[in-house]
Design a protein around this motif. Structure first.
Motif, short mmCIF file in Angstrom:
data_model
loop_
_atom_site.label_atom_id
_atom_site.label_comp_id
_atom_site.label_asym_id
_atom_site.label_seq_id
_atom_site.Cartn_x
_atom_site.Cartn_y
_atom_site.Cartn_z
N ALA A 89 100.55 -34.95 61.70
CA ALA A 89 100.89 -35.45 63.04
C ALA A 89 101.62 -34.37 63.84
N LEU A 90 102.53 -33.65 63.19
CA LEU A 90 103.27 -32.60 63.90
C LEU A 90 102.36 -31.42 64.27
N GLN A 91 101.39 -31.10 63.41
CA GLN A 91 100.44 -30.04 63.74
C GLN A 91 99.58 -30.44 64.94
N THR A 92 99.22 -31.71 65.01
CA THR A 92 98.45 -32.20 66.16
C THR A 92 99.28 -32.09 67.43
N GLN A 93 100.54 -32.51 67.34
CA GLN A 93 101.44 -32.39 68.49
C GLN A 93 101.60 -30.94 68.92
N LEU A 94 101.75 -30.05 67.96
CA LEU A 94 101.90 -28.63 68.26
C LEU A 94 100.66 -28.09 68.96
N ALA A 95 99.48 -28.47 68.49
CA ALA A 95 98.24 -28.02 69.12
C ALA A 95 98.15 -28.51 70.56
N LEU A 96 98.55 -29.76 70.80
CA LEU A 96 98.53 -30.30 72.17
C LEU A 96 99.51 -29.54 73.07
N VAL A 97 100.68 -29.26 72.57
CA VAL A 97 101.67 -28.53 73.36
C VAL A 97 101.18 -27.10 73.63
N GLN A 98 100.57 -26.48 72.63
CA GLN A 98 100.03 -25.13 72.84
C GLN A 98 98.93 -25.15 73.89
N ALA A 99 98.10 -26.17 73.89
CA ALA A 99 97.05 -26.29 74.91
C ALA A 99 97.66 -26.47 76.29
N GLN A 121 93.40 -7.02 84.57
CA GLN A 121 94.50 -7.99 84.49
C GLN A 121 94.05 -9.25 83.75
N THR A 122 92.87 -9.71 84.10
CA THR A 122 92.36 -10.94 83.49
C THR A 122 92.11 -10.72 82.00
N LYS A 123 91.51 -9.60 81.65
CA LYS A 123 91.24 -9.32 80.24
C LYS A 123 92.54 -9.24 79.44
N SER A 124 93.54 -8.58 79.97
CA SER A 124 94.80 -8.47 79.24
C SER A 124 95.48 -9.82 79.14
N PHE A 125 95.35 -10.64 80.18
CA PHE A 125 95.94 -11.98 80.15
C PHE A 125 95.33 -12.80 79.01
N PHE A 126 94.00 -12.81 78.93
CA PHE A 126 93.34 -13.60 77.91
C PHE A 126 93.59 -13.05 76.52
N SER A 127 93.64 -11.75 76.36
CA SER A 127 93.93 -11.20 75.03
C SER A 127 95.36 -11.54 74.61
N ASN A 128 96.30 -11.53 75.56
CA ASN A 128 97.68 -11.95 75.25
C ASN A 128 97.72 -13.42 74.88
N MET A 129 96.95 -14.25 75.56
CA MET A 129 96.93 -15.68 75.27
C MET A 129 96.40 -15.94 73.86
N VAL A 130 95.33 -15.24 73.51
CA VAL A 130 94.74 -15.44 72.17
C VAL A 130 95.73 -14.99 71.11
N GLU A 131 96.39 -13.86 71.32
CA GLU A 131 97.37 -13.38 70.35
C GLU A 131 98.53 -14.35 70.22
N SER A 132 99.01 -14.89 71.33
CA SER A 132 100.15 -15.82 71.25
C SER A 132 99.76 -17.12 70.57
N LEU A 133 98.53 -17.58 70.72
CA LEU A 133 98.11 -18.81 70.07
C LEU A 133 97.99 -18.63 68.56
N TRP A 134 97.55 -17.49 68.12
CA TRP A 134 97.35 -17.27 66.68
C TRP A 134 98.58 -16.76 66.00
N SER A 135 99.65 -16.52 66.73
CA SER A 135 100.86 -16.00 66.08
C SER A 135 101.71 -17.10 65.48
N TYR A 136 101.37 -18.37 65.69
CA TYR A 136 102.17 -19.48 65.14
C TYR A 136 101.80 -19.70 63.73
#
Length: 162
Positions: free
Chosen positions: A101-111, A147-162
């Motif tokens: 349940a907490l992992q589901t909540q975390l995924a929703l908050v990350q989204a 700018q857009t490419k760096s933004f999306f690459s930063n987003m992907v890195e931040s999502l997988w760092s958890y």
């Protein structure tokens, strides 16, 4: 051998021997692990496993593993007393459900964070594009900008760092 269940000089029976109403020998296998001042430990272990089985298990183990085995038996016995059907498996299952349940909540908050960052990024780039006249004609190239490419690459890195 530890003398945790014994008093100075006089031999005080360990919790196991006291519950079983027998004389506690100097080489009692229970004495180091079931001291007289903690009778509830042996009582719950005896209720679930039986004194004979506990004695056999302890004698089959090397001395350096007996303390851990007793801790495990006490934990399982207490869990069985609370939940006779599932024991500690019930507690583990409940904790696993909480984790899910907490992992589901975390995924929703990350989204939500991704959505907010996307909105913020879109808002900031659209403001930059409308503020400068030379950028006004290049708004269609927003998706391919560095700018857009760096933004999306930063987003992907931040999502997988958890």
């Amino acid at each position: 051998m530890k003398e945790s269940g014994r008093k100075q000089g006089a031999v005080s029976p360990c919790a196991a021997c006291k519950l079983l109403r027998r004389r506690c020998a100097q080489d009692c296998v229970f004495a180091p692990y079931f001291p007289a001042d903690e009778p509830h430990k042996f009582a719950s272990v005896h209720k679930v496993f039986g004194a004979s089985n506990v004695n056999k298990m302890l004698q089959e183990l090397p001395e350096h593993q007996r303390s851990d085995a007793v801790s495990s038996m006490v934990y399982e016995a207490n869990a069985r007393v609370r939940d006779p059907v599932y024991g500690c498996v019930g507690a583990i299952s409940s904790l696993q459900q909480q984790i899910d349940a907490l992992q589901t909540q975390l995924a929703l908050v990350q989204a939500e964070v991704v959505q907010m960052r996307m909105n913020q990024f879109t808002f900031s780039t659209s403001n930059q594009a409308t503020d400068s006249p030379e950028n006004a004609s290049h708004t269609s190239g927003l998706a391919a900008s560095p700018q857009t490419k760096s933004f999306f690459s930063n987003m992907v890195e931040s999502l997988w760092s958890y």
